[in-house]
Enzyme design. Structure first.
Site, PDB file in Angstrom:
ATOM      1  N   LYS A  31      33.689  46.507  39.096  1.00 52.16           N
ATOM      2  CA  LYS A  31      32.576  46.135  39.989  1.00 52.16           C
ATOM      3  C   LYS A  31      31.213  46.323  39.342  1.00 52.16           C
ATOM      4  CE  LYS A  31      32.997  49.075  43.371  1.00 52.16           C
ATOM      5  NZ  LYS A  31      34.259  49.787  43.169  1.00 52.16           N
ATOM      6  N   ARG A 106      30.118  50.851  52.727  1.00 51.34           N
ATOM      7  CA  ARG A 106      31.413  51.514  52.580  1.00 51.34           C
ATOM      8  C   ARG A 106      32.231  51.481  53.869  1.00 51.34           C
ATOM      9  NH1 ARG A 106      31.990  54.416  47.872  1.00 51.34           N
ATOM     10  NH2 ARG A 106      30.054  54.870  46.802  1.00 51.34           N
ATOM     11  N   ARG A 145      41.671  55.650  29.989  1.00 52.23           N
ATOM     12  CA  ARG A 145      40.261  55.817  29.656  1.00 52.23           C
ATOM     13  C   ARG A 145      39.995  57.111  28.888  1.00 52.23           C
ATOM     14  NH1 ARG A 145      35.904  54.806  34.307  1.00 52.23           N
ATOM     15  NH2 ARG A 145      36.786  56.695  35.214  1.00 52.23           N
ATOM     16  N   ARG A 178      39.342  62.739  30.911  1.00 51.37           N
ATOM     17  CA  ARG A 178      38.841  63.539  32.030  1.00 51.37           C
ATOM     18  C   ARG A 178      39.957  63.858  33.013  1.00 51.37           C
ATOM     19  NH1 ARG A 178      33.730  60.614  34.491  1.00 51.37           N
ATOM     20  NH2 ARG A 178      35.515  59.585  35.431  1.00 51.37           N
ATOM     21  N   ARG A 189      42.822  58.654  44.827  1.00 47.63           N
ATOM     22  CA  ARG A 189      41.559  57.920  44.979  1.00 47.63           C
ATOM     23  C   ARG A 189      41.796  56.495  45.437  1.00 47.63           C
ATOM     24  NH1 ARG A 189      39.106  58.397  39.350  1.00 47.63           N
ATOM     25  NH2 ARG A 189      37.842  56.609  39.893  1.00 47.63           N
TER      26      ARG A 189
END
Ligand SMILES: [Zn+2]
Length: 237
Positions: A31, A106, A145, A178, A189
């Site tokens: 996004k 949201r 990532r 991370r 999430r």
């Protein structure tokens, strides 16, 4: 000198979309990247409620003074304040040709309020780009990532690996995985995102404003398909 002269030319009109563009999509769907590119291509500001909050607090405005103590206490800033900031922001002249939002709204309530504000400010049609991604691909993107410890450079061990494993190509720093980028955290999430966003998707679909974008392809192909969609919408205006 040449640029300054061109800017004073009264005939020159900014290229724009004359509408609100909203990007919806799960974390990792790209996004932010696409919003930036749309903003650049159509000369629109890329808005973020985080920036607005910071600006209002730094500027000591009435809204900023209301938001500051709440944020300091770690409390949620209520919709009235956020929407007030949004309305103030989209009234600025740089938004005359439209604007791009990602990460807002949201909730369905915020979406309804934003639609009302857009109508009041003569933005007739909102375009909502819903970035649809295969959950397995998303998981790969997110768990793969790796982030450079010093420069923040981003890699992906599957799609964009560094030349030497664990080392940043740019500055030789260590790349870290991370704890937020591990599978159980990401699963949580994505689930939370879906629960929160589905009503928003349904609302925009019901309003006939939702356009689904296949966000599985590489970023350039996604940008090209979004641009085609937006150009077509603008031509039909
Ligand atoms: Zn680096």
């Amino acid at each position: 000198m040449g640029a300054a002269t061109a800017d004073r030319n009264p005939v020159k009109r900014a290229v724009g979309l004359h509408r609100a563009v909203i990007l919806l999509g799960p974390p990792g769907a790209g996004k932010g990247t696409q919003a930036q590119r749309i903003a650049k291509r159509y000369h629109l500001p890329h808005l973020s409620t985080g920036d607005m909050l910071r600006d209002h607090i730094q500027g000591g405005t009435a809204l900023g003074r209301m938001a500051k103590p709440l944020m300091e206490r770690g409390e949620l800033v209520p919709d009235e304040i956020v929407l007030g900031m949004v309305e103030d922001r989209i009234s600025q002249p740089d938004c005359d040709n439209g604007f791009v939002f990602d990460g807002f709204p949201r909730t369905q309530g915020q979406a309804e309020d934003l639609e009302r504000i857009c109508r009041q400010h003569k933005f007739e049609y909102t375009i909502v780009l819903h970035m649809v991604v295969d959950p397995d691909l998303l998981m790969r993107r997110l768990t793969g990532r790796r982030i450079c410890k010093t420069g923040g450079h981003i890699y992906n061990i599957y799609d964009r690996p560094p030349k030497i494993a664990g080392i940043c190509d740019e500055d030789g720093s260590e790349l870290i995985h991370r704890p937020d980028d591990t599978e159980p955290v990401i699963r949580g999430r994505l689930h939370a995102y879906e629960v929160q966003t589905q009503p928003l998707v349904d609302y925009y679909k019901g309003q006939g404003l939702l356009i689904e974008v296949d966000a599985m392809a590489d970023a350039d192909a996604v940008t090209a398909s979004i641009a085609k969609t937006l150009d077509r919408a603008e031509a039909a205006r």
